[in-house]
Design a protein around this motif. Structure first.
Motif, mmCIF file in Angstrom:
data_model
loop_
_atom_site.group_PDB
_atom_site.id
_atom_site.type_symbol
_atom_site.label_atom_id
_atom_site.label_comp_id
_atom_site.label_asym_id
_atom_site.label_seq_id
_atom_site.Cartn_x
_atom_site.Cartn_y
_atom_site.Cartn_z
ATOM 1 N N VAL A 1 3.444 -21.647 31.439
ATOM 2 C CA VAL A 1 4.628 -22.248 30.824
ATOM 3 C C VAL A 1 5.807 -22.089 31.771
ATOM 4 C CG1 VAL A 1 6.234 -22.153 28.871
ATOM 5 C CG2 VAL A 1 3.790 -21.751 28.488
ATOM 6 N N LEU B 1 -2.033 -25.588 23.676
ATOM 7 C CA LEU B 1 -1.175 -26.200 24.701
ATOM 8 C C LEU B 1 0.042 -26.894 24.096
ATOM 9 C CD1 LEU B 1 -0.611 -26.924 27.695
ATOM 10 C CD2 LEU B 1 -2.015 -28.959 27.335
ATOM 11 N N SER C 1 3.817 -25.589 24.796
ATOM 12 C CA SER C 1 4.693 -26.489 25.546
ATOM 13 C C SER C 1 6.058 -26.635 24.894
ATOM 14 C CB SER C 1 4.044 -27.862 25.740
ATOM 15 O OG SER C 1 3.984 -28.567 24.522
ATOM 16 N N THR C 2 6.183 -26.308 23.616
ATOM 17 C CA THR C 2 7.480 -26.390 22.951
ATOM 18 C C THR C 2 8.400 -25.239 23.370
ATOM 19 O OG1 THR C 2 6.805 -25.139 20.989
ATOM 20 C CG2 THR C 2 6.478 -27.529 20.928
ATOM 21 N N LEU D 1 7.573 -27.469 30.496
ATOM 22 C CA LEU D 1 6.277 -27.859 31.032
ATOM 23 C C LEU D 1 5.264 -26.777 30.701
ATOM 24 C CD1 LEU D 1 4.458 -29.665 32.864
ATOM 25 C CD2 LEU D 1 5.277 -28.298 34.798
ATOM 26 N N ALA D 2 4.095 -27.190 30.260
ATOM 27 C CA ALA D 2 2.971 -26.273 30.058
ATOM 28 C C ALA D 2 1.758 -26.897 30.729
ATOM 29 C CB ALA D 2 2.708 -26.044 28.579
ATOM 30 N N SER E 1 -1.832 -31.049 31.191
ATOM 31 C CA SER E 1 -0.446 -30.605 31.063
ATOM 32 C C SER E 1 0.258 -31.323 29.924
ATOM 33 C CB SER E 1 0.309 -30.832 32.373
ATOM 34 O OG SER E 1 0.411 -32.204 32.652
ATOM 35 N N SER E 2 1.381 -30.743 29.553
ATOM 36 C CA SER E 2 2.237 -31.320 28.533
ATOM 37 C C SER E 2 3.671 -31.026 28.930
ATOM 38 C CB SER E 2 1.916 -30.690 27.171
ATOM 39 O OG SER E 2 2.794 -31.190 26.182
ATOM 40 N N GLY E 3 4.485 -32.068 29.061
ATOM 41 C CA GLY E 3 5.878 -31.867 29.421
ATOM 42 C C GLY E 3 6.243 -32.614 30.693
#
Length: 125
Positions: free
Chosen positions: A8, A50, A54-55, A59-60, A71-73
């Motif tokens: 993260v 994830l 990511s919140t 970026l996570a 990934s997320s973000g």
């Protein structure tokens, strides 16, 4: 159960806004594998976490035991990191698949109910 590592990244929402903290409220839910203070933390968690992790940053990035990256973000955030943090992230992403260990209990917390310590030394030491 195979666990994933989730990195993260949490820095200010705008460039130049300063670094935030990557600490996650309720962090005890996921063991911390590594931390590069103040903006990067790697957690051991199931891949289904994830979106939730990511919140807590911008970026996570998840790396499965097979080395697959998701990934997320905002991936462009990586360009805002300093050289040390950038190398840290790139090295983590490049680690690739983890090899299975034949040692009992390897990779588990000692407090884990499924942890089995290795056999005692046959010499009694």
């Amino acid at each position: 159960m195979e666990t994933t590592e989730i990195l993260v990244v949490s820095i200010g929402s705008e460039p130049g806004e300063g670094e935030g903290t990557s600490e996650v409220e309720g962090e005890g839910r996921w063991p911390v594998v590594a931390r590069l203070a103040p903006s990067i933390t790697i957690y051991r968690a199931d891949a289904k976490h994830l979106p939730e992790l990511s919140t807590h940053g911008r970026l996570a990035i998840a790396r499965s035991p097979q080395g697959e990256i998701t990934s997320s973000g905002d991936y462009t955030l990586l360009r805002q990191l300093d050289a040390t943090a950038g190398l840290f992230v790139e090295a983590w992403k490049a680690a690739g698949p983890r090899k299975q260990s034949s040692r009992p209990g390897d990779g588990r917390n000692w407090g884990d109910p499924e942890f089995q310590p290795p056999d005692q030394n046959p010499n009694g030491v």
